[in-house]
Design an enzyme around this catalytic site. Structure first.
Site, mmCIF file in Angstrom:
data_model
loop_
_atom_site.group_PDB
_atom_site.id
_atom_site.type_symbol
_atom_site.label_atom_id
_atom_site.label_comp_id
_atom_site.label_asym_id
_atom_site.label_seq_id
_atom_site.Cartn_x
_atom_site.Cartn_y
_atom_site.Cartn_z
ATOM 1 N N ASN A 73 0.858 -1.188 0.000
ATOM 2 C CA ASN A 73 0.000 0.000 0.000
ATOM 3 C C ASN A 73 0.898 1.245 0.000
ATOM 4 O O ASN A 73 1.691 1.447 0.925
ATOM 5 C CB ASN A 73 -0.895 -0.040 1.252
ATOM 6 C CG ASN A 73 -1.809 1.168 1.338
ATOM 7 O OD1 ASN A 73 -1.362 2.293 1.118
ATOM 8 N ND2 ASN A 73 -3.060 0.954 1.671
ATOM 9 N N HIS B 277 1.038 6.334 1.593
ATOM 10 C CA HIS B 277 1.816 7.335 2.329
ATOM 11 C C HIS B 277 2.998 7.901 1.549
ATOM 12 O O HIS B 277 3.620 8.869 1.978
ATOM 13 C CB HIS B 277 2.205 6.797 3.706
ATOM 14 C CG HIS B 277 0.980 6.570 4.542
ATOM 15 N ND1 HIS B 277 0.031 7.563 4.735
ATOM 16 C CD2 HIS B 277 0.506 5.477 5.177
ATOM 17 C CE1 HIS B 277 -0.955 7.077 5.467
ATOM 18 N NE2 HIS B 277 -0.700 5.810 5.740
ATOM 19 N N ARG C 210 3.284 18.941 0.777
ATOM 20 C CA ARG C 210 3.742 20.169 0.120
ATOM 21 C C ARG C 210 2.932 20.500 -1.131
ATOM 22 O O ARG C 210 3.332 21.380 -1.885
ATOM 23 C CB ARG C 210 5.220 20.022 -0.278
ATOM 24 C CG ARG C 210 6.172 20.153 0.872
ATOM 25 C CD ARG C 210 6.167 21.586 1.393
ATOM 26 N NE ARG C 210 7.082 21.777 2.481
ATOM 27 C CZ ARG C 210 8.365 22.121 2.334
ATOM 28 N NH1 ARG C 210 8.872 22.298 1.153
ATOM 29 N NH2 ARG C 210 9.112 22.274 3.398
ATOM 30 N N HIS D 216 -5.712 3.617 -1.543
ATOM 31 C CA HIS D 216 -7.036 4.005 -1.058
ATOM 32 C C HIS D 216 -7.334 5.407 -1.592
ATOM 33 O O HIS D 216 -6.664 6.363 -1.209
ATOM 34 C CB HIS D 216 -7.007 3.999 0.480
ATOM 35 C CG HIS D 216 -8.329 4.290 1.123
ATOM 36 N ND1 HIS D 216 -8.491 4.293 2.481
ATOM 37 C CD2 HIS D 216 -9.553 4.587 0.600
ATOM 38 C CE1 HIS D 216 -9.751 4.573 2.777
ATOM 39 N NE2 HIS D 216 -10.408 4.769 1.651
ATOM 40 N N ARG E 112 -9.405 8.165 -1.132
ATOM 41 C CA ARG E 112 -10.366 8.651 -0.135
ATOM 42 C C ARG E 112 -11.172 9.797 -0.709
ATOM 43 O O ARG E 112 -10.702 10.536 -1.567
ATOM 44 C CB ARG E 112 -9.615 9.133 1.111
ATOM 45 C CG ARG E 112 -8.861 8.034 1.852
ATOM 46 C CD ARG E 112 -8.257 8.585 3.130
ATOM 47 N NE ARG E 112 -9.285 8.884 4.100
ATOM 48 C CZ ARG E 112 -9.539 8.149 5.186
ATOM 49 N NH1 ARG E 112 -8.822 7.091 5.454
ATOM 50 N NH2 ARG E 112 -10.493 8.488 6.002
ATOM 51 N N ARG F 106 -6.881 12.990 0.654
ATOM 52 C CA ARG F 106 -5.754 13.456 1.480
ATOM 53 C C ARG F 106 -4.398 12.920 1.012
ATOM 54 O O ARG F 106 -3.380 13.492 1.312
ATOM 55 C CB ARG F 106 -5.978 13.112 2.952
ATOM 56 C CG ARG F 106 -5.915 11.641 3.246
ATOM 57 C CD ARG F 106 -5.978 11.368 4.731
ATOM 58 N NE ARG F 106 -7.296 11.668 5.273
ATOM 59 C CZ ARG F 106 -7.754 11.142 6.413
ATOM 60 N NH1 ARG F 106 -6.982 10.353 7.123
ATOM 61 N NH2 ARG F 106 -8.955 11.422 6.845
ATOM 62 N N GLU G 210 -8.767 0.425 -2.735
ATOM 63 C CA GLU G 210 -9.638 0.501 -1.557
ATOM 64 C C GLU G 210 -10.551 1.697 -1.746
ATOM 65 O O GLU G 210 -10.086 2.783 -2.123
ATOM 66 C CB GLU G 210 -8.805 0.715 -0.295
ATOM 67 C CG GLU G 210 -7.879 -0.436 0.026
ATOM 68 C CD GLU G 210 -6.993 -0.101 1.222
ATOM 69 O OE1 GLU G 210 -7.126 0.987 1.805
ATOM 70 O OE2 GLU G 210 -6.164 -0.934 1.555
ATOM 71 N N THR H 203 -8.173 4.169 8.388
ATOM 72 C CA THR H 203 -9.384 3.357 8.494
ATOM 73 C C THR H 203 -9.405 2.694 9.866
ATOM 74 O O THR H 203 -8.477 1.979 10.220
ATOM 75 C CB THR H 203 -9.385 2.288 7.384
ATOM 76 O OG1 THR H 203 -9.020 2.922 6.165
ATOM 77 C CG2 THR H 203 -10.741 1.660 7.231
ATOM 78 N N GLU I 67 -11.087 -9.087 3.579
ATOM 79 C CA GLU I 67 -9.829 -8.657 4.187
ATOM 80 C C GLU I 67 -10.134 -8.449 5.668
ATOM 81 O O GLU I 67 -10.891 -7.541 6.040
ATOM 82 C CB GLU I 67 -9.300 -7.365 3.560
ATOM 83 C CG GLU I 67 -7.980 -6.956 4.213
ATOM 84 C CD GLU I 67 -7.263 -5.801 3.520
ATOM 85 O OE1 GLU I 67 -7.427 -5.634 2.299
ATOM 86 O OE2 GLU I 67 -6.539 -5.080 4.229
ATOM 87 N N HIS J 50 -3.720 -4.046 7.891
ATOM 88 C CA HIS J 50 -3.833 -2.862 8.746
ATOM 89 C C HIS J 50 -2.920 -2.967 9.966
ATOM 90 O O HIS J 50 -3.087 -3.859 10.787
ATOM 91 C CB HIS J 50 -5.265 -2.570 9.210
ATOM 92 C CG HIS J 50 -5.486 -1.093 9.323
ATOM 93 N ND1 HIS J 50 -4.951 -0.357 10.337
ATOM 94 C CD2 HIS J 50 -6.115 -0.220 8.505
ATOM 95 C CE1 HIS J 50 -5.255 0.909 10.141
ATOM 96 N NE2 HIS J 50 -5.961 1.029 9.032
HETATM 97 N N1 PXP Z 1 -5.888 -2.658 4.346
HETATM 98 C C1 PXP Z 1 -6.841 -1.700 4.379
HETATM 99 C C2 PXP Z 1 -8.240 -2.072 4.034
HETATM 100 C C3 PXP Z 1 -6.516 -0.367 4.725
HETATM 101 O O1 PXP Z 1 -7.479 0.565 4.766
HETATM 102 C C4 PXP Z 1 -5.172 -0.048 5.002
HETATM 103 C C5 PXP Z 1 -4.794 1.363 5.305
HETATM 104 O O2 PXP Z 1 -5.038 2.153 4.194
HETATM 105 C C6 PXP Z 1 -4.215 -1.075 4.928
HETATM 106 C C7 PXP Z 1 -4.605 -2.367 4.617
HETATM 107 C C8 PXP Z 1 -2.771 -0.822 5.205
HETATM 108 O O3 PXP Z 1 -2.609 -0.468 6.533
HETATM 109 P P1 PXP Z 1 -1.187 -0.004 7.060
HETATM 110 O O4 PXP Z 1 -0.845 1.272 6.340
HETATM 111 O O5 PXP Z 1 -1.406 0.206 8.527
HETATM 112 O O6 PXP Z 1 -0.221 -1.097 6.744
#
Ligand code: PXP
Length: 235
Positions: free
Chosen positions: A7, A10, A18, A43, A45, A49, A70, A101, A151, A190
């Protein structure tokens, strides 16, 4: 072997701090894939963000194995998913004030909305996964609704310590077992990191882990390629 969905939300968070053009999640995706990621997860959103619509469109071009989008069961985002057609769509709950989430989607309460979103995604040829708490009732409804996968959310396990962690791990094992018996594919994610993933990979039947924050955090310091390779080695 368990699939690793990296994922990269970030990476976009750093860019959006910025409102700049770097780092580009598409570049991160390429490096992650070259380093053994089995797929890329993002994701989109409602509040945009981190990941932007442009990113999802670019990622669709770049990710040739598995793109997992997602999304909340919101009309405009479901429509976009149907247009972009990731291999997989994972329906998640979304609240604007949350940092991330915070729990699974409640498919018992939101059954109608989820069913409608799922129908549109399935009609577009997209596999649907539902992000759920480790709760038999939720998993049962996921099956009734026609989900391909669930999931199971590992946030509470990841945050727990000592005997509470053992309890949360057992809940995950039981939920995985329950889902498998119903023919659902089992994914988890997560809050997973290089330490707490050890017990998760031993749960029978887990097919896919979606891991973001810990991989991107390590990547900032040691590079995306090494961060992905090191996680992949644990799976
Ligand atoms: N799975 C889902 C459904 C999520 O919403 C997230 C966070 O966006 C993740 C996995 C990944 O979580 P983490 O960033 O804490 O590894």
């Amino acid at each position: 072997m368990i699939r690793l969905g990296v994922n990269i939300d970030h990476v976009a968070t750093v860019r959006q701090a910025r409102r700049a053009s770097e780092p580009d999640p598409a570049a991160a995706a390429v490096l992650a894939l070259l380093s053994g990621a089995d797929g890329i997860t993002v994701h989109l959103r409602e509040d945009r963000r981190h990941i932007q619509e442009r990113d999802v469109r670019l990622l669709r071009q770049v990710v040739t194995n598995r793109l997992n989008l997602e999304l909340a069961a919101v009309d405009s985002i479901v429509a976009l998913a149907c247009e972009i057609r990731p291999e997989e769509a994972t329906l998640v709950p979304e609240r604007r004030e949350e940092l991330t989430t915070e729990g699974g989607l409640d498919v018992v309460v939101h059954q109608k909305i989820v069913a409608a979103a799922m129908k549109r995604l399935l009609d577009a040829g997209i596999e649907v996964s539902l992000f759920l708490d480790p709760d038999d009732r939720q998993i049962e409804i996921a099956k009734v609704l026609g989900a391909r996968a669930v999931e199971i959310q590992t946030a509470r396990y990841s945050e727990a310590r000592g005997s509470e962690r053992v309890k949360q791990l057992n809940l995950l094992k039981e939920a995985a077992d329950f889902a498998r018996q119903r023919g659902l594919h089992v994914h988890m994610g997560h809050g997973l990191n290089y330490d707490n993933v050890h017990d998760i990979v031993r749960i029978p039947g887990v097919e896919e882990l979606n891991i973001g924050h810990s991989i991107v955090s390590r990547a900032v310091l040691v590079g995306m390629e090494r961060a992905v390779r090191e996680m992949k080695a644990l799976l």
